[in-house]
Design a protein around this motif. Sequence first.
Motif, PDB file in Angstrom:
ATOM      1  N   ILE A 108      59.580  57.169  57.852  1.00 59.21           N
ATOM      2  CA  ILE A 108      58.405  56.328  58.074  1.00 59.21           C
ATOM      3  C   ILE A 108      57.840  55.364  57.605  1.00 59.21           C
ATOM      4  CG2 ILE A 108      56.735  55.742  59.722  1.00 59.21           C
ATOM      5  CD1 ILE A 108      57.446  57.571  61.528  1.00 59.21           C
ATOM      6  N   ILE A 109      58.206  55.761  56.226  1.00 57.03           N
ATOM      7  CA  ILE A 109      57.118  55.004  55.029  1.00 57.03           C
ATOM      8  C   ILE A 109      58.602  54.935  53.948  1.00 57.03           C
ATOM      9  CG2 ILE A 109      55.823  55.407  52.573  1.00 57.03           C
ATOM     10  CD1 ILE A 109      54.718  57.893  53.824  1.00 57.03           C
ATOM     11  N   ILE A 110      59.246  55.136  53.696  1.00 57.01           N
ATOM     12  CA  ILE A 110      60.645  54.199  53.283  1.00 57.01           C
ATOM     13  C   ILE A 110      60.787  53.449  53.551  1.00 57.01           C
ATOM     14  CG2 ILE A 110      63.016  54.434  52.132  1.00 57.01           C
ATOM     15  CD1 ILE A 110      61.888  57.535  51.820  1.00 57.01           C
ATOM     16  N   ALA A 111      60.864  53.676  55.033  1.00 55.02           N
ATOM     17  CA  ALA A 111      61.547  52.143  56.019  1.00 55.02           C
ATOM     18  C   ALA A 111      60.751  51.166  56.418  1.00 55.02           C
ATOM     19  CB  ALA A 111      62.036  52.627  57.657  1.00 55.02           C
ATOM     20  N   VAL A 112      59.181  51.154  56.928  1.00 55.24           N
ATOM     21  CA  VAL A 112      58.470  50.321  56.624  1.00 55.24           C
ATOM     22  C   VAL A 112      58.525  49.488  55.246  1.00 55.24           C
ATOM     23  CG1 VAL A 112      56.035  49.968  56.839  1.00 55.24           C
ATOM     24  CG2 VAL A 112      57.263  51.143  58.435  1.00 55.24           C
ATOM     25  N   VAL A 113      58.189  50.128  53.754  1.00 59.74           N
ATOM     26  CA  VAL A 113      57.835  49.716  52.652  1.00 59.74           C
ATOM     27  C   VAL A 113      59.544  49.126  52.287  1.00 59.74           C
ATOM     28  CG1 VAL A 113      57.904  50.207  50.607  1.00 59.74           C
ATOM     29  CG2 VAL A 113      56.583  51.584  51.301  1.00 59.74           C
ATOM     30  N   ILE A 152      61.340  47.381  54.692  1.00 57.52           N
ATOM     31  CA  ILE A 152      61.561  46.171  55.759  1.00 57.52           C
ATOM     32  C   ILE A 152      60.546  45.424  55.079  1.00 57.52           C
ATOM     33  CG2 ILE A 152      61.177  45.729  58.116  1.00 57.52           C
ATOM     34  CD1 ILE A 152      62.126  47.943  58.791  1.00 57.52           C
ATOM     35  N   VAL A 153      59.213  45.519  54.445  1.00 54.79           N
ATOM     36  CA  VAL A 153      58.329  44.534  53.798  1.00 54.79           C
ATOM     37  C   VAL A 153      58.645  43.790  52.956  1.00 54.79           C
ATOM     38  CG1 VAL A 153      55.984  44.485  52.991  1.00 54.79           C
ATOM     39  CG2 VAL A 153      56.414  45.828  55.568  1.00 54.79           C
ATOM     40  N   PHE A 154      59.907  44.540  51.880  1.00 53.28           N
ATOM     41  CA  PHE A 154      59.445  44.437  50.924  1.00 53.28           C
ATOM     42  C   PHE A 154      60.873  43.097  51.095  1.00 53.28           C
ATOM     43  CE2 PHE A 154      63.071  44.139  47.236  1.00 53.28           C
ATOM     44  CZ  PHE A 154      61.961  43.103  46.788  1.00 53.28           C
ATOM     45  N   LEU A 155      62.284  43.128  52.329  1.00 57.38           N
ATOM     46  CA  LEU A 155      63.430  42.348  52.111  1.00 57.38           C
ATOM     47  C   LEU A 155      62.348  41.572  52.608  1.00 57.38           C
ATOM     48  CD1 LEU A 155      65.153  45.009  53.092  1.00 57.38           C
ATOM     49  CD2 LEU A 155      65.592  43.769  51.453  1.00 57.38           C
ATOM     50  N   ALA A 156      61.462  41.170  53.975  1.00 58.87           N
ATOM     51  CA  ALA A 156      61.017  40.461  54.676  1.00 58.87           C
ATOM     52  C   ALA A 156      60.639  39.330  53.942  1.00 58.87           C
ATOM     53  CB  ALA A 156      60.338  41.107  56.220  1.00 58.87           C
ATOM     54  N   SER A 157      59.614  40.086  52.805  1.00 57.38           N
ATOM     55  CA  SER A 157      58.666  38.886  52.039  1.00 57.38           C
ATOM     56  C   SER A 157      59.808  38.528  50.892  1.00 57.38           C
ATOM     57  CB  SER A 157      57.889  39.629  50.690  1.00 57.38           C
ATOM     58  OG  SER A 157      58.587  40.821  50.729  1.00 57.38           O
ATOM     59  N   MET A 158      60.987  39.323  50.802  1.00 62.67           N
ATOM     60  CA  MET A 158      62.212  38.541  50.004  1.00 62.67           C
ATOM     61  C   MET A 158      62.891  37.297  50.397  1.00 62.67           C
ATOM     62  SD  MET A 158      65.747  40.171  47.588  1.00 62.67           S
ATOM     63  CE  MET A 158      65.073  41.308  48.432  1.00 62.67           C
ATOM     64  N   ALA A 159      63.371  37.717  51.911  1.00 61.61           N
ATOM     65  CA  ALA A 159      63.084  36.556  52.722  1.00 61.61           C
ATOM     66  C   ALA A 159      62.373  34.967  53.081  1.00 61.61           C
ATOM     67  CB  ALA A 159      64.090  36.824  54.679  1.00 61.61           C
ATOM     68  N   TYR A 160      61.437  35.851  52.955  1.00 66.03           N
ATOM     69  CA  TYR A 160      60.196  34.765  53.686  1.00 66.03           C
ATOM     70  C   TYR A 160      60.347  33.498  51.887  1.00 66.03           C
ATOM     71  CZ  TYR A 160      56.033  32.002  53.977  1.00 66.03           C
ATOM     72  OH  TYR A 160      54.776  31.626  53.940  1.00 66.03           O
ATOM     73  N   GLY A 161      59.996  34.247  50.978  1.00 65.69           N
ATOM     74  CA  GLY A 161      59.735  34.034  49.762  1.00 65.69           C
ATOM     75  C   GLY A 161      61.575  32.928  49.606  1.00 65.69           C
ATOM     76  N   PHE A 162      62.907  33.244  50.062  1.00 63.24           N
ATOM     77  CA  PHE A 162      63.767  32.495  49.482  1.00 63.24           C
ATOM     78  C   PHE A 162      63.756  31.074  50.813  1.00 63.24           C
ATOM     79  CE2 PHE A 162      66.561  35.738  48.624  1.00 63.24           C
ATOM     80  CZ  PHE A 162      66.242  36.004  47.133  1.00 63.24           C
TER      81      PHE A 162
END
Length: 75
Positions: free
Chosen positions: A11-16, A18-28
């Motif tokens: 759960i921790i690994i998946a959440v971290v 997904i948050v990282f990838l979503a923030s990267m997509a938002y940054g792009f």
Amino acid sequence: MKKLKPYIAPIIIAVVLIVFLASMAYGFTMIPNMELWLKIVLLSVPSFLCVVAIGAWIQRIKEIKETKDDDSSNY
């Protein structure tokens, strides 16, 4: 608590992740003066990886439910 122990790490690994990838997509998407097609490509890669991470997480949860002994506890 013992029943939740094998679920904590996935759960921790998946959440971290997904948050990282979503923030990267938002940054792009926030990069100014970028062509639309390039924003779409840069947005689709992290979005696809989020879907893959969710699929792997679901598969791991099913694997934990199927086995009484968690393989990761051996290490």
